[in-house]
Write an enzyme that holds these catalytic residues in place. Structure first.
Site, mmCIF file in Angstrom:
data_model
loop_
_atom_site.group_PDB
_atom_site.id
_atom_site.type_symbol
_atom_site.label_atom_id
_atom_site.label_comp_id
_atom_site.label_asym_id
_atom_site.label_seq_id
_atom_site.Cartn_x
_atom_site.Cartn_y
_atom_site.Cartn_z
ATOM 1 C CG HIS A 514 1.292 -4.381 -6.581
ATOM 2 N ND1 HIS A 514 2.396 -3.621 -6.854
ATOM 3 C CD2 HIS A 514 0.222 -3.592 -6.846
ATOM 4 C CE1 HIS A 514 2.021 -2.418 -7.299
ATOM 5 N NE2 HIS A 514 0.707 -2.373 -7.296
ATOM 6 C CG ASN A 515 0.599 -8.120 -0.316
ATOM 7 O OD1 ASN A 515 -0.411 -7.454 -0.058
ATOM 8 N ND2 ASN A 515 1.766 -7.904 0.263
ATOM 9 C CB SER A 516 -4.259 -11.165 -0.984
ATOM 10 O OG SER A 516 -3.884 -11.511 0.324
ATOM 11 C CG HIS A 518 -2.747 -3.226 -3.122
ATOM 12 N ND1 HIS A 518 -2.992 -1.907 -2.799
ATOM 13 C CD2 HIS A 518 -2.926 -3.338 -4.464
ATOM 14 C CE1 HIS A 518 -3.297 -1.236 -3.907
ATOM 15 N NE2 HIS A 518 -3.273 -2.090 -4.939
ATOM 16 C CG ASP A 680 -4.955 0.989 -7.370
ATOM 17 O OD1 ASP A 680 -4.527 0.141 -6.583
ATOM 18 O OD2 ASP A 680 -4.487 1.153 -8.521
HETATM 19 N N1 LIG Z 1 2.339 5.613 -1.502
HETATM 20 C C1 LIG Z 1 2.747 5.439 -2.745
HETATM 21 N N2 LIG Z 1 3.923 5.959 -3.129
HETATM 22 C C2 LIG Z 1 4.368 5.808 -4.383
HETATM 23 N N3 LIG Z 1 3.698 5.151 -5.327
HETATM 24 C C3 LIG Z 1 2.518 4.601 -4.989
HETATM 25 C C4 LIG Z 1 1.989 4.725 -3.702
HETATM 26 N N4 LIG Z 1 0.818 4.090 -3.666
HETATM 27 C C5 LIG Z 1 0.605 3.582 -4.893
HETATM 28 N N5 LIG Z 1 1.631 3.901 -5.691
HETATM 29 C C6 LIG Z 1 1.779 3.594 -7.117
HETATM 30 O O1 LIG Z 1 0.538 3.878 -7.726
HETATM 31 C C7 LIG Z 1 0.214 2.760 -8.541
HETATM 32 C C8 LIG Z 1 -1.235 2.548 -8.732
HETATM 33 O O2 LIG Z 1 -1.387 1.394 -9.536
HETATM 34 P P1 LIG Z 1 -0.684 0.019 -9.123
HETATM 35 O O3 LIG Z 1 -1.386 -0.549 -7.929
HETATM 36 O O4 LIG Z 1 -0.501 -0.820 -10.291
HETATM 37 O O5 LIG Z 1 0.778 0.484 -8.639
HETATM 38 C C9 LIG Z 1 0.788 1.585 -7.779
HETATM 39 C C10 LIG Z 1 2.087 2.120 -7.363
HETATM 40 O O6 LIG Z 1 3.014 2.010 -8.399
#
Ligand SMILES: Nc1ncnc2c1ncn2[C@@H]1O[C@@H]2COP(=O)(O)O[C@H]2[C@H]1O
Length: 800
Positions: A514-516, A518, A680
């Site tokens: 969860h950085n920029s 992403h 996302d």
């Molecule tokens: N490839 C992945 N494998 C497992 N979990 C994922 C994957 N991609 C996204 N997620 C989960 O899906 C969530 C979507 O919302 P968030 O970005 O808050 O956090 C993300 C992760 O927790």
């Protein structure tokens, strides 16, 4: 009792009958007496149903007043008897039971009080109207004459008159008002007599189930006396199972009949009996029911169901002390019914209305009615999709790592168990520092890479490298320009660039996922979707701009831990947002805090009030839509509107005319939510090398969380995401199985990007292979990345 079937009724019922194809003539068909409760006809029950109305004129001294009345009565067809003494009048009355008695009370030597009381003492006289003829002065003097006459039993007083027309008029009024009311009283009495003689149990209550009447059969069967029950509630006296009464109540309070089994209890023996009940709402005044009539069919009383009451203290108390049972539920249903009468209409209220109609038409099929009630109750719930999916999911999966992941993603945060710890203030980095270089000069390598910014295969990690972890700034500006966000927001390029700088600075570079990068990746996916024809046809410039802004900011200031972690650790954000949608609320709030906090970054500063409100609403709504606990809710709503048979028809070449659903603002919102959700979690649908790197990054972040939870003695949200033992391929297979596959199938059906599904399926097969080959840990994955997944080997990723 004669059922009054007037001409109109017959013709209506005949019309109704003709619908049947089996009957040859109307006479052969059964009479339709399926009337609503307030359409019930009054019978013509009166003491003299077949005769002319009988009038007894009692005048001690026949005079012109008597003559006039006699003439008028004759004109109106009354059967007249006259008498000039008390005794004679009483004899006449007892012989003929007149409907109307008119007594001249003006003569001084005539004991009209005695006569009236004597008539009233005669059996059946309650249906007789007795009129006193008085002098005009009786009204003028305001003396006690009128009151004492009424007290004696007279119904009312008429002023003496010799005018025949006035007399006709008075008699007409008497006939249509007083005598008709008497006939109705007689009818009611006949009805009550009939009810007392019938074998079915009949109860009448008011609209809060307080007893008003019970017939003799009911008193006998249940061992109760009517007088003991008056004013008490049905629950207190009779009905054992409160669920039944609540189900019945939900129909009755909406003015609908209900039928179904009902459990009654016998007072004396504490036994319970089950009987079919037909409950009918009845309205004495207004539209809403004021009374309920309950008829229990004695034929259906099942003696085998006679059972000893569960009469434990618990069960006895339920009715009066358990706030979760009768009281609160009943009140809830009462107020629901009242709300139903309000002029509010939402799709769900329309559906509930239709269900009510179905319920009415299934008649007395108790089982079906109960099923319909259940459907209605489910539809009235507020979480239509969420809980069902959770239950379903738990039943299907037997892979612990998948169970951990999906449960953590879809569940609401658990209760906090450990006291709060300090966290880095997110405000530290929120201050805007102007870019020293002004509008960034883009190096050639970055420019070249950004030329592919709208391709699904765009290499975001290369951009991360080239920009030294500032991909959002570069990609963001490129995409803002491409979609003319300056124009949509009436904002200069400098402010947009400043905004991207501040937003990027408030992502945590130390987070592995969860950085920029992403944020930039989600923005890039969003831009790719916005390029598609289907999106272009529905998105306004402001929609495009706010979608890109929401994508860029959707995980702003993400701490690299889940909402559950924040809740468990009593993090100030969890406290602030009451454990509900913690992270997403924070991302959205931070976006506006940073944007509005400095004019140099305020990209909304030139919007008028309404446009700003709309833009703000769009951004907040999209960011909140990324909350995974609402995943199935958003998906199901989208599928309901956009993936109906007709819209999926295009996939199989069936271009049906009703392909496109109506694009209301609400439907466009569903599309925007689905778009940011797909952006996302698009990483499993990217080319394999990108997909694996994202999987590694999220796994690393999960492992870090587990490490921290263990170190701090917090509950471990996803115990299987332990770097020692976790199978990354298995987690990815589960993620695709439970979250990604259906979502992207639906999205592809809408947006037409089959490459998403192609990559997703290819990646899925590779994860299965990795799993079989035991490439499961972070180390294993990194080795794969260094060898078979290295950029040089996979540069022709499209042909993969
Ligand atoms: N490839 C992945 N494998 C497992 N979990 C994922 C994957 N991609 C996204 N997620 C989960 O899906 C969530 C979507 O919302 P968030 O970005 O808050 O956090 C993300 C992760 O927790």
């Amino acid at each position: 009792m004669r059922i009054n079937v007037g001409n109109t009724d017959i013709s209506r019922s005949m019309l109704h009958h003709r619908k049947s194809s089996l009957a040859l003539t109307p006479e052969e068909e059964p009479l339709d007496i399926n009337r609503g409760p307030n359409e019930t006809k009054y019978g013509l029950i009166s003491p003299t149903p077949k005769h002319h109305l009988k009038l007894l004129l009692v005048f001690a001294h026949p005079d012109p007043v008597c003559d006039s009345l006699s003439k008028a009565a004759d004109k109106l067809g009354f059967e007249i008897t006259t008498s000039n003494t008390n005794i004679g009048a009483l004899d006449e009355y007892q012989a003929k039971s007149h409907d109307l008695v008119i007594v001249d009370t003006r003569a001084k030597n005539f004991d009209n009080d005695l006569l009236c009381r004597s008539i009233r003492n005669t059996k059946g006289s309650q249906h007789t109207v007795i009129i006193a003829i008085v002098r005009k002065s009786a009204f003028e003097r305001d003396d006690v004459t009128i009151a004492s006459l009424l007290e004696s039993g007279f119904n009312r007083c008429l002023i003496e008159t010799t005018n025949v027309l006035v007399c006709v008029n008075e008699l007409i009024v008497l006939k249509h008002c007083d005598l008709r009311t008497m006939a109705q009283h007689a009818t009611c009495q006949a009805m009550y007599t009939a009810l007392d003689k019938c074998r079915d149990l009949v109860i009448v209550t008011d609209d809060s189930y307080k007893f008003q009447y019970m017939n003799a059969a009911c008193e006998r069967q249940l061992g109760l006396r009517q007088e003991d029950t008056i004013g008490k509630t049905l629950q207190e006296q009779l009905v054992y199972d409160t669920v039944q009464i609540n189900t019945m109540g939900s129909s009755l309070l909406r003015a609908r009949e209900w039928s179904g089994p009902m459990t009654l209890k016998r007072k004396s023996t504490q036994e319970t009996i089950v009987s079919n009940c037909r409950a009918v709402p009845f309205s004495c005044a207004g539209r809403m029911p004021t009374h309920f009539i309950l008829v229990f069919d004695t034929n259906s009383i099942d003696p085998s169901n006679l059972s000893q009451s569960r009469g434990s203290i618990h069960s006895i108390r339920r009715g009066s002390t358990d706030v979760r049972s009768i009281g609160s539920d009943y009140l809830r249903r009462t107020s629901l019914a009242k709300l139903n009468a309000l002029p509010l209409e939402a799709p769900i209220t329309k559906i509930v209305g239709l269900i009510d109609q179905i319920r009415e038409n299934v008649g007395s099929n108790g089982q079906l009615v109960q099923l319909i009630d259940k459907v209605e109750d489910i539809l009235k719930g507020s979480e239509l999709y969420v809980s069902h999916v959770k239950e379903d999911f738990r039943m299907k999966t037997d892979e612990p790592v998948v169970s951990d992941l999906i449960t953590a993603l879809l569940s609401k945060a658990p209760q906090p168990t450990v006291t709060a710890s300090s966290r880095r203030s997110s405000n530290d980095s929120s201050v805007f520092r102007p870019s020293r270089t002004g509008l960034i000069k883009v190096p050639a390598a970055i420019r070249d890479l950004l030329d592919t910014a709208l391709m699904w295969e765009f290499d975001i990690f290369k951009l991360e490298d080239l920009t030294r972890k500032r991909p959002l700034q570069h990609l963001g500006m490129n995409l803002f320009n491409h979609f003319d966000v300056c124009g949509a927001l009436n904002c200069d390029e400098r402010t947009l660039s400043n905004w991207l700088t501040v937003i990027e600075a408030n992502y945590h570079a130390e987070n592995s996922y969860h950085n920029s990068t992403h944020a930039a990746d989600v923005m890039q996916a969003t831009a790719g979707f916005l390029e598609k024809e289907r999106m272009k046809s529905i998105m306004e410039p402001l929609d495009e701009a706010t979608s890109l802004i929401a994508a860029a900011a959707h995980d702003l200031d993400h701490p690299g831990k889940s909402s559950a972690f924040l809740t468990n650790s009593n993090n100030p954000l969890a406290i602030l947002y009451n454990d509900v949608t913690v992270l997403e609320s924070h991302h959205a709030a931070m976006t506006f805090k940073l944007t509005l906090g400095d004019e140099r970054v305020n990209i909304f500063k030139n919007l008028d009030r309404d446009t700003y409100k709309l833009a703000r609403h769009n951004v907040i709504d999209m960011i909140l839509a990324t909350e995974m606990t609402k995943h199935f809710e958003h998906l199901a709503k989208f599928v309901n509107v956009f993936c109906t048979r007709s819209s999926v028809g295009s996939e199989i070449g069936d271009q049906s005319e009703d392909y496109a659903p109506i694009l209301t603002a609400e439907n466009t919102t569903l599309v925007k939510r689905m778009m940011i959700k797909c952006s996302d979690v698009s990483n499993p649908t990217r080319p394999l090398r990108l997909c694996v790197e994202w999987a590694r990054r999220i796994a690393e972040e999960y492992f870090q969380q587990t490490d921290d939870e263990k170190a701090r003695g917090l509950p471990v949200v996803m115990p299987m995401f332990d770097r020692q033992c976790c199978s990354i391929p298995k987690s990815q297979i589960g993620f695709v199985d439970y979250i990604i596959n259906d979502m992207f199938e639906a999205w592809n059906a809408f947006i037409d990007m089959p490459e998403l599904l192609t990559y997703m399926r290819q990646n899925y097969i590779r994860w299965k292979e990795f799993d079989e080959q035991n490439h499961t840990t972070l180390n294993d994955i990194q080795k794969l990345q260094a060898t078979i997944l290295a950029p040089s080997i996979t540069s022709s990723i499209k042909s993969d």
